[in-house]
Write a protein that holds these residues in place. Structure first.
Motif, PDB file in Angstrom:
ATOM      1  N   ILE A 201       0.614  -1.797   0.246  1.00  0.00           N
ATOM      2  CA  ILE A 201       0.147   0.075  -0.206  1.00  0.00           C
ATOM      3  C   ILE A 201       0.898   1.277  -0.057  1.00  0.00           C
ATOM      4  O   ILE A 201       1.922   1.344   0.979  1.00  0.00           O
ATOM      5  CB  ILE A 201      -0.221   0.155   1.312  1.00  0.00           C
ATOM      6  CG1 ILE A 201      -1.883  -1.061   1.410  1.00  0.00           C
ATOM      7  CG2 ILE A 201      -1.697   1.529   1.235  1.00  0.00           C
ATOM      8  CD1 ILE A 201      -2.832  -0.922   2.286  1.00  0.00           C
ATOM      9  N   ARG A 202       0.510   1.843  -0.790  1.00  0.00           N
ATOM     10  CA  ARG A 202       0.975   3.200  -0.930  1.00  0.00           C
ATOM     11  C   ARG A 202       0.390   4.088  -0.523  1.00  0.00           C
ATOM     12  O   ARG A 202      -1.073   4.296  -1.610  1.00  0.00           O
ATOM     13  CB  ARG A 202       2.185   3.295  -2.493  1.00  0.00           C
ATOM     14  CG  ARG A 202       3.514   2.499  -2.263  1.00  0.00           C
ATOM     15  CD  ARG A 202       4.038   2.808  -3.593  1.00  0.00           C
ATOM     16  NE  ARG A 202       5.626   2.002  -3.471  1.00  0.00           N
ATOM     17  CZ  ARG A 202       6.127   1.848  -4.021  1.00  0.00           C
ATOM     18  NH1 ARG A 202       5.754   1.863  -5.703  1.00  0.00           N
ATOM     19  NH2 ARG A 202       6.531   0.842  -4.201  1.00  0.00           N
ATOM     20  N   GLY A 203       0.938   5.727  -0.030  1.00  0.00           N
ATOM     21  CA  GLY A 203       0.236   6.566  -0.568  1.00  0.00           C
ATOM     22  C   GLY A 203       0.239   7.761  -1.996  1.00  0.00           C
ATOM     23  O   GLY A 203       1.714   7.756  -1.549  1.00  0.00           O
ATOM     24  N   THR A 204      -0.435   8.694  -1.355  1.00  0.00           N
ATOM     25  CA  THR A 204      -0.093   9.669  -2.828  1.00  0.00           C
ATOM     26  C   THR A 204       0.591  10.215  -1.943  1.00  0.00           C
ATOM     27  O   THR A 204       0.362  11.525  -0.876  1.00  0.00           O
ATOM     28  CB  THR A 204      -0.976  10.279  -3.541  1.00  0.00           C
ATOM     29  OG1 THR A 204      -2.493  10.787  -2.818  1.00  0.00           O
ATOM     30  CG2 THR A 204      -2.870   8.861  -4.798  1.00  0.00           C
TER      31      THR A 204
ATOM     32  N   PHE B 265      -2.156  12.060   0.642  1.00  0.00           N
ATOM     33  CA  PHE B 265      -2.861  11.786   0.960  1.00  0.00           C
ATOM     34  C   PHE B 265      -1.421  11.502   2.482  1.00  0.00           C
ATOM     35  O   PHE B 265      -1.844  11.289   3.506  1.00  0.00           O
ATOM     36  CB  PHE B 265      -2.914   9.912   1.027  1.00  0.00           C
ATOM     37  CG  PHE B 265      -3.212   8.853   1.952  1.00  0.00           C
ATOM     38  CD1 PHE B 265      -4.307   9.397   3.126  1.00  0.00           C
ATOM     39  CD2 PHE B 265      -2.152   8.035   2.624  1.00  0.00           C
ATOM     40  CE1 PHE B 265      -4.668   8.186   4.188  1.00  0.00           C
ATOM     41  CE2 PHE B 265      -2.424   7.792   3.727  1.00  0.00           C
ATOM     42  CZ  PHE B 265      -3.380   7.713   4.113  1.00  0.00           C
ATOM     43  N   VAL B 266      -0.048  11.529   1.733  1.00  0.00           N
ATOM     44  CA  VAL B 266       0.752  11.452   2.650  1.00  0.00           C
ATOM     45  C   VAL B 266       1.130  12.436   3.747  1.00  0.00           C
ATOM     46  O   VAL B 266       1.355  11.835   4.842  1.00  0.00           O
ATOM     47  CB  VAL B 266       2.222  10.789   2.169  1.00  0.00           C
ATOM     48  CG1 VAL B 266       2.885  10.796   2.768  1.00  0.00           C
ATOM     49  CG2 VAL B 266       1.951   9.783   1.156  1.00  0.00           C
ATOM     50  N   PRO B 267       0.765  14.420   2.933  1.00  0.00           N
ATOM     51  CA  PRO B 267       1.195  14.666   3.993  1.00  0.00           C
ATOM     52  C   PRO B 267      -0.590  15.042   5.472  1.00  0.00           C
ATOM     53  O   PRO B 267      -0.092  15.030   5.934  1.00  0.00           O
ATOM     54  CB  PRO B 267       1.510  16.293   2.821  1.00  0.00           C
ATOM     55  CG  PRO B 267       1.604  15.653   1.526  1.00  0.00           C
ATOM     56  CD  PRO B 267       1.175  13.946   1.832  1.00  0.00           C
TER      57      PRO B 267
ATOM     58  N   ILE C  43       1.219  -4.908  -8.628  1.00  0.00           N
ATOM     59  CA  ILE C  43      -0.215  -4.585  -8.806  1.00  0.00           C
ATOM     60  C   ILE C  43      -0.048  -4.564  -6.713  1.00  0.00           C
ATOM     61  O   ILE C  43       0.332  -4.944  -6.090  1.00  0.00           O
ATOM     62  CB  ILE C  43      -1.387  -5.986  -8.553  1.00  0.00           C
ATOM     63  CG1 ILE C  43      -1.831  -6.013  -9.923  1.00  0.00           C
ATOM     64  CG2 ILE C  43      -2.289  -5.686  -7.420  1.00  0.00           C
ATOM     65  CD1 ILE C  43      -1.894  -5.663 -10.711  1.00  0.00           C
ATOM     66  N   GLY C  44      -0.752  -3.196  -6.113  1.00  0.00           N
ATOM     67  CA  GLY C  44      -0.925  -2.641  -4.940  1.00  0.00           C
ATOM     68  C   GLY C  44      -2.216  -2.118  -4.917  1.00  0.00           C
ATOM     69  O   GLY C  44      -3.105  -1.673  -5.685  1.00  0.00           O
ATOM     70  N   ILE C  45      -2.530  -0.908  -3.308  1.00  0.00           N
ATOM     71  CA  ILE C  45      -3.317  -0.578  -3.419  1.00  0.00           C
ATOM     72  C   ILE C  45      -2.394   1.116  -3.043  1.00  0.00           C
ATOM     73  O   ILE C  45      -1.302   1.142  -2.767  1.00  0.00           O
ATOM     74  CB  ILE C  45      -3.582  -0.609  -2.036  1.00  0.00           C
ATOM     75  CG1 ILE C  45      -4.767  -1.869  -2.007  1.00  0.00           C
ATOM     76  CG2 ILE C  45      -4.881   0.791  -2.224  1.00  0.00           C
ATOM     77  CD1 ILE C  45      -5.368  -2.565  -1.134  1.00  0.00           C
ATOM     78  N   LEU C  46      -2.888   1.890  -4.053  1.00  0.00           N
ATOM     79  CA  LEU C  46      -3.193   3.814  -3.957  1.00  0.00           C
ATOM     80  C   LEU C  46      -3.659   4.252  -3.396  1.00  0.00           C
ATOM     81  O   LEU C  46      -4.952   3.941  -3.603  1.00  0.00           O
ATOM     82  CB  LEU C  46      -2.488   4.082  -5.169  1.00  0.00           C
ATOM     83  CG  LEU C  46      -2.173   5.465  -5.816  1.00  0.00           C
ATOM     84  CD1 LEU C  46      -0.865   5.727  -4.853  1.00  0.00           C
ATOM     85  CD2 LEU C  46      -2.186   5.513  -7.064  1.00  0.00           C
ATOM     86  N   VAL C  47      -3.655   4.378  -2.009  1.00  0.00           N
ATOM     87  CA  VAL C  47      -4.490   5.731  -1.443  1.00  0.00           C
ATOM     88  C   VAL C  47      -4.139   7.104  -2.038  1.00  0.00           C
ATOM     89  O   VAL C  47      -3.560   7.521  -1.197  1.00  0.00           O
ATOM     90  CB  VAL C  47      -3.999   5.305   0.082  1.00  0.00           C
ATOM     91  CG1 VAL C  47      -5.063   6.396   0.641  1.00  0.00           C
ATOM     92  CG2 VAL C  47      -4.117   4.451   0.668  1.00  0.00           C
ATOM     93  N   LEU C  48      -5.716   7.638  -2.130  1.00  0.00           N
ATOM     94  CA  LEU C  48      -5.599   9.084  -2.970  1.00  0.00           C
ATOM     95  C   LEU C  48      -5.360   9.745  -1.561  1.00  0.00           C
ATOM     96  O   LEU C  48      -4.555  10.836  -2.032  1.00  0.00           O
ATOM     97  CB  LEU C  48      -6.470   9.151  -3.977  1.00  0.00           C
ATOM     98  CG  LEU C  48      -6.559   7.269  -5.020  1.00  0.00           C
ATOM     99  CD1 LEU C  48      -7.539   7.632  -5.923  1.00  0.00           C
ATOM    100  CD2 LEU C  48      -4.885   7.660  -5.476  1.00  0.00           C
ATOM    101  N   GLU C  49      -7.239  10.062  -1.045  1.00  0.00           N
ATOM    102  CA  GLU C  49      -7.190  11.102  -0.337  1.00  0.00           C
ATOM    103  C   GLU C  49      -8.115  10.302   0.878  1.00  0.00           C
ATOM    104  O   GLU C  49      -9.137   9.540   1.161  1.00  0.00           O
ATOM    105  CB  GLU C  49      -7.448  12.350  -1.039  1.00  0.00           C
ATOM    106  CG  GLU C  49      -8.930  12.085  -1.792  1.00  0.00           C
ATOM    107  CD  GLU C  49      -9.032  13.507  -2.144  1.00  0.00           C
ATOM    108  OE1 GLU C  49      -8.436  14.203  -1.821  1.00  0.00           O
ATOM    109  OE2 GLU C  49      -9.803  12.911  -3.432  1.00  0.00           O
ATOM    110  N   ALA C  50      -8.134  11.280   1.776  1.00  0.00           N
ATOM    111  CA  ALA C  50      -9.473  11.064   3.020  1.00  0.00           C
ATOM    112  C   ALA C  50     -10.127  12.477   2.994  1.00  0.00           C
ATOM    113  O   ALA C  50      -9.381  13.309   2.336  1.00  0.00           O
ATOM    114  CB  ALA C  50      -8.552  10.560   4.502  1.00  0.00           C
ATOM    115  N   LEU C  51     -11.280  12.285   2.851  1.00  0.00           N
ATOM    116  CA  LEU C  51     -11.970  13.361   2.496  1.00  0.00           C
ATOM    117  C   LEU C  51     -13.407  13.552   3.763  1.00  0.00           C
ATOM    118  O   LEU C  51     -13.842  12.136   4.524  1.00  0.00           O
ATOM    119  CB  LEU C  51     -12.966  13.013   1.479  1.00  0.00           C
ATOM    120  CG  LEU C  51     -12.231  13.213   0.014  1.00  0.00           C
ATOM    121  CD1 LEU C  51     -12.776  12.430  -1.019  1.00  0.00           C
ATOM    122  CD2 LEU C  51     -11.447  14.526  -0.245  1.00  0.00           C
TER     123      LEU C  51
END
Length: 112
Positions: free
Chosen positions: A9-12, A16-18, A91-99
């Protein structure tokens, strides 16, 4: 859909990461995100799949995604993520954002 081994899993890095690293680690939202990410490693399609024609152009243009999932967090927050292909891990998961609720409605064109 379950995978034989946990997905990476990676965040943008600009979205997302900041946001995630700015949260107090003892907050309910931080815990909710952390717990959700742990769940997604084992069951990446646990969230609600967004139909292709309902994916906001913002996500398609900015992140070049073809799939989008939403999973509910604490206090009406939502985590947006995609199953994505990474050059180095496959293949993995890309976390885009929390809203929050208001920003989610705006992103999807719903009236508040």
């Amino acid at each position: 859909m379950k995978f034989n081994k946990p997905l990476k899993i990676r965040g943008t890095k600009d979205d997302f990461v900041p946001f995630y690293t700015s949260l107090n680690t003892s907050s309910k939202l931080h815990k909710s995100i952390t717990d959700t990410i742990d769940l997604l490693k084992q069951e990446p399609t646990r969230g609600d799949h967004i139909e292709r024609n309902k994916i906001p152009d913002y996500y398609i243009k900015k992140f070049k995604i073809k799939t989008l999932f939403r999973i509910e967090l604490v206090d009406y927050w939502r985590l947006m993520y995609a199953i994505h292909s990474f050059d180095d891990v496959g293949i993995g998961i890309l976390v885009l954002e929390a809203l929050d609720h208001k920003k989610y409605n705006a992103r999807f064109g719903y009236k508040n």
